[in-house]
Motif scaffolding. Structure first.
Motif: not given
Length: 484
Positions: A53-56, A130-132, A228-229
């Protein structure tokens, strides 16, 4: 602290509603209606998506909160927000193309230990997007100081939908594969609803305007991806690596234990929804006096509340496991170990907000990367040796080291500690309460036993906190409740 307390209370109530629904799903519906293999698969997909998610998101959900208050004109704010919506596409589009060409290699790697994972690789990627974007739209609403609806969507909405899907599975309206598809679609719907709400608060205006401080913004958002990662790797890599080393059913057993322990972190999650933007404002104004007050008050309030929840869980854990299938009972030690980790997280107060909104975030990112790598290595060592307990040991060691370093770093740079004399009093109260009530057992149904012990602990713990005025904020809240 007025707005913090007000919205934190609302967010806490919403979050606990979500966790209550989630507890029904995790402890009873999933364990009764879904086989451990497929339950483990679902947990594996969602945990892996959280790692991505953090990357997206390209770090945008944190960048919006940090920099929005520094723009003073509506035109500059619109330009900034428009940029924030488009930046994640720099990752999402190339990642999609890469996934199409390398799907076979990626799916074979993920299915190395458990072949069932291979056919669900794309679900993991879609869930990550979707999370991102949900987090981006949630941040969009938080900077307008409207966090309650977003918190409802984050904590309650998908859990209610999951409950309905599980009931549909039980009634044979769905099969287990359709259940998994339905869960992914719920997260996509959540993202769209959050987008519509965020845009109702502040509609984006896509018009090119030069942003003066674009360089530090891009530098921050690039580096915050690492932050975030790191955080998500430390939190989620255990479930991912369990699926890489042992049978995927163990992910389900571990996931149930983690969910029980994660209830301890709810007060922190609720308060951070509002303290994060407030911390950013105080740092932008360089108001260190109020920042220290916020730091210590948030730490103490969270410690008292989470300490109480920790006690309720640990003192009732054996009775709780009597209510779910026997194969899940191997997670008792996991609950205790991860519970301690969550308790330490709460003691830090708004420490993360201070670090990631300050000029020192680069150093913390470097430390975080080292600790994330350490987490992976620790899991690789402990999981084959100790199974799901090994994953708990690895997570505990990594997060305790990481949190200790963060506390020391804030002290060195800002001359602030989150602890007060009331923090020590709380430690003593938790220890005394635990030793006093752990060996009290009643010969009734587990639900009755849990209720009785919870009542006794609540009266004792609440009386001591209120009588000796551990926290002015909590005492004021209790006075309001007592008057009503």
């Amino acid at each position: 602290m007025g707005i913090v307390v007000n919205q934190s209370i609302k967010n806490t109530l919403v979050t606990y509603l979500g966790f209550a629904i989630g507890a029904i799903n995790v402890l009873f519906l999933f364990t009764k209606f879904v086989s451990p293999e497929y339950y483990g698969l679902i947990t594996y997909i969602l945990s892996s998506a959280n790692i991505l998610m953090p990357l997206m998101a390209f770090g945008v959900h944190n960048t919006i909160v940090k920099f929005y208050s520094s723009f003073k004109t509506r035109k500059s704010q619109n330009a900034f927000l428009s940029l924030m919506l488009l930046l994640p596409l720099m990752v999402v589009v190339p990642a999609t193309i890469f996934g199409c060409f390398c799907f076979e290699a990626i799916s074979n790697f993920l299915a190395n230990e458990n072949s069932i994972v291979k056919d669900y690789t794309w679900y993991l990627f879609v869930a990550a997007i979707a999370f991102a974007y949900f987090e981006i739209f949630y941040a969009w609403s938080k900077i307008q100081l409207h966090s309650v609806f977003g918190n409802f969507m984050k904590e309650v909405f998908h859990r209610i939908c999951t409950t309905l899907l599980l009931v549909g599975l039980y009634l044979d309206f769905l099969n287990v594969e359709q259940l998994i598809v339905g869960i992914i679609m719920v997260y996509m719907a959540r993202m769209v609803i959050m987008m519509l709400y965020a845009f109702s608060l502040r509609l984006p205006v896509f018009k090119w305007v030069r942003i003066n401080n674009i360089k530090p913004i891009l530098k921050y958002t690039s580096l915050i991806i690492i932050a975030g990662s790191v955080a998500n790797v430390i939190l989620e890599i255990d479930k991912f690596m369990i699926g890489q080393y042992v049978a995927i059913e163990n992910v389900a057993y571990y996931g149930v234990a983690i969910y029980i322990a994660s209830v301890i972190g709810v007060p922190s999650r609720s308060m951070h929804q509002i303290t994060y933007p407030l911390t950013a404002r105080l740092l932008n104004k360089r108001n260190m006096v109020d920042l220290k007050i916020l730091y210590q008050k948030s730490s103490l309030s969270l410690f008292i509340v989470s300490g109480f929840i920790f006690l309720i869980i640990i003192l009732n854990i054996n009775q709780l496991y009597h209510l779910i299938p026997e194969e899940y009972t191997g997670g008792v030690l996991v609950v205790f170990v991860i519970g301690l980790v969550k308790l330490f997280d709460n003691v830090l107060g708004n420490n993360n907000s201070i670090l990631f909104n300050s000029d020192y975030y680069r150093v913390v990112l470097l430390l975080g990367v080292i600790l994330a790598v350490s987490t992976i290595l620790l899991n690789a060592f402990f999981i084959p040796e100790f199974g799901i307990n090994g994953a708990a040991y690895a997570t505990c060691i990594a997060i305790f080291l990481y949190n200790t370093i963060k506390v020391l770093f804030v002290y060195v740079k800002f001359k602030m500690l989150p602890f007060t004399i009331s923090s020590l009093k709380t430690v003593i109260l938790i220890c005394i309460s635990g030793l006093s009530f752990y060996f009290w057992d009643f010969q009734f149904h587990p639900i009755v036993n849990i209720g009785l012990k919870t009542l006794l602990v609540s009266v004792f713990y609440g009386f001591v906190v209120y009588r000796f005025n551990f926290s002015e904020d909590i005492s004021a809240l209790m006075n309001k409740i007592l008057k009503r």
